[in-house]
Design an enzyme around this catalytic site. Structure first.
Site, PDB file in Angstrom:
ATOM      1  N   ASN A   7       0.800  -1.213   0.000  1.00 10.21           N
ATOM      2  CA  ASN A   7       0.000   0.000   0.000  1.00 10.21           C
ATOM      3  C   ASN A   7       0.839   1.273   0.000  1.00 10.21           C
ATOM      4  OD1 ASN A   7       0.288  -1.421   2.647  1.00 10.21           O
ATOM      5  ND2 ASN A   7      -0.242   0.593   3.444  1.00 10.21           N
ATOM      6  N   HIS A  48     -13.868   1.160  -1.150  1.00 10.83           N
ATOM      7  CA  HIS A  48     -13.484   2.550  -1.371  1.00 10.83           C
ATOM      8  C   HIS A  48     -12.128   2.688  -2.049  1.00 10.83           C
ATOM      9  CE1 HIS A  48     -10.481   3.532   1.911  1.00 10.83           C
ATOM     10  NE2 HIS A  48     -10.904   2.342   2.298  1.00 10.83           N
ATOM     11  N   THR A  97     -26.830  -6.267  10.840  1.00 15.70           N
ATOM     12  CA  THR A  97     -27.627  -5.890   9.689  1.00 15.70           C
ATOM     13  C   THR A  97     -26.746  -5.608   8.475  1.00 15.70           C
ATOM     14  OG1 THR A  97     -29.259  -4.897  11.164  1.00 15.70           O
ATOM     15  CG2 THR A  97     -29.362  -4.268   8.840  1.00 15.70           C
ATOM     16  N   CYS A 145      -3.861   4.588   7.339  1.00 11.96           N
ATOM     17  CA  CYS A 145      -4.158   3.963   8.627  1.00 11.96           C
ATOM     18  C   CYS A 145      -3.067   4.223   9.655  1.00 11.96           C
ATOM     19  CB  CYS A 145      -4.352   2.457   8.444  1.00 11.96           C
ATOM     20  SG  CYS A 145      -5.828   2.042   7.497  1.00 11.96           S
TER      21      CYS A 145
END
Length: 390
Positions: A163, A211, A247, A333
């Protein structure tokens, strides 16, 4: 007498976004696919009435689309909130399923923090972690992984593409080594999805996040080879085959499938186009400022991670922000960390050189003028910060 026209003393500069490895803008086509499930078709996918059945059908269709493009039919796709969650679940879940049988985790030293920290968490349960270091070009070789394997290994993790540096790892070769040794191999594909062909599995498990390929934030996934032994992530619900209660984010799942489909359909042409922009930008910067690309070999077409001689990366990023160029010093991150990148240190860089690096990553909305203008702004900002000029 008419007032004389006064030329403004400033010029409004177009913002140039070059941090697509951190996140991407949601594609309008993706948003259009999502909207019905945020408005008229808002049902809970676990409800039995018509609205719920419609949502459930959309989730099922999205799962089929994603499984066609990532991993293939020999595995199951589980939806998560992001790539970090998928990474952490894969490591902790597989290790928990092997609890008391195997006690070693093998990771590359350039893995995402979500895997490295998850491995640290498992130490309290008796797991030890062995790190495999890349060579000076940022590549973790299959031979290096082979040397770290033993009968005690429960989990091996080496990403598909880094990354920060964009260097593509020999995942297929590593997978073969792990299969021969009977070790579970997990491949973090968060940076690779939508850019590399993942229709055939690169491991026993793979992670991805919407994303990163112009889908919505807040939804990702984990592909696992069928019959993989793994403990559930969230108890209490029957969603995701009883493996992750909660959910389902129906609109996000639909958007992720649409985004991945668009990215894979356009992959060859878009990779070539973005690669040309990246190369144009890099040539212009490298020929004007004493600098070098980090690593060598195959890298993602969007990525130019550059080490600048004579200035710090953090200062350059701040200066570029004032010039309306968005770039970063590495993973979003870990952007709050003040220490040099652990990825770059693992490659053998000194702390000073590692602290000089800035990652530029191009994407779908960038044009040739962006590459040229951004390069000029980088050169100007680097000069002002004392970078060594050629």
């Amino acid at each position: 007498m008419a007032a004389a026209y006064v030329r403004p003393f400033y010029k409004i500069m177009r913002n140039i976004y070059l941090d697509h490895a951190a996140t991407t803008q949601t594609d309008p086509r993706v948003l259009a696919a999502m909207l019905p499930y945020l408005k008229e078709q808002f049902g809970n996918a676990d409800s039995r009435y018509a609205l719920g059945r419609s949502a459930a059908a959309a989730v099922l269709s999205a799962r089929d689309v994603i499984r066609l493009l990532i991993g293939g039919s020999g595995g199951n796709v589980y939806f998560t909130s992001c790539g970090s969650e998928a990474n952490s679940w894969a490591l902790k879940g597989v290790c928990a399923a092997n609890f008391g049988k195997k006690h070693t985790i093998v990771l590359s030293a350039i893995e995402h923090p979500s895997l490295l920290r998850a491995a640290e968490d498992m130490a309290v349960f008796g797991y030890n972690t062995v790190l495999v270091y890349p060579d000076g070009q940022g590549i973790v070789t299959a031979d290096a992984v082979r040397d770290a394997l033993s009968d005690d290994v429960a989990f091996v993790g080496v990403m598909a593409a880094n990354n920060e540096t964009g260097i593509i790892q020999p995942a297929s070769q590593i997978y073969e080594v792990c299969r021969s040794a009977g070790a579970f191999y997990f491949c973090d594909c968060v940076q690779a999805a939508g850019t590399l062909d993942l229709s055939s599995p690169l491991g026993d498990g793979m992670s991805f996040s919407a994303h990163k390929f112009y889908g919505p934030k807040g939804v990702g996934g984990l592909w696992l080879r069928r019959n993989t032994r793994i403990e559930r992530l969230v108890s209490g619900g029957q969603q995701e085959g009883g493996m992750r209660g909660g959910t389902t984010f129906v609109a996000g799942v639909v958007g992720m499938a649409e985004a991945l489909k668009i990215a894979c359909n356009d992959m060859e042409a878009e990779n070539a186009r973005v690669g040309r922009l990246r190369d144009l930008f890099a040539r212009r910067v490298l020929s004007s400022v004493r600098s070098r690309l980090v690593g060598s070999g195959r890298r993602l077409p969007s990525n130019a991670d550059i080490a600048f001689s004579g200035c710090r990366g953090e200062q350059l990023v701040i200066s570029l922000d004032m010039l309306n160029v968005s770039a970063s010093t590495g993973s979003a991150c870990s952007s709050g960390a003040s220490k040099p990148s652990s990825v770059l240190l693992a490659m053998g860089m000194s702390e000073e050189e590692a602290a000089s690096c800035v990652r530029f990553t191009f994407g779908r909305e960038n044009m040739q003028r962006d590459a040229e203008t951004a390069a000029d702004r980088v050169i100007s900002a680097a000069r002002d910060l004392g970078a060594h000029m050629l």
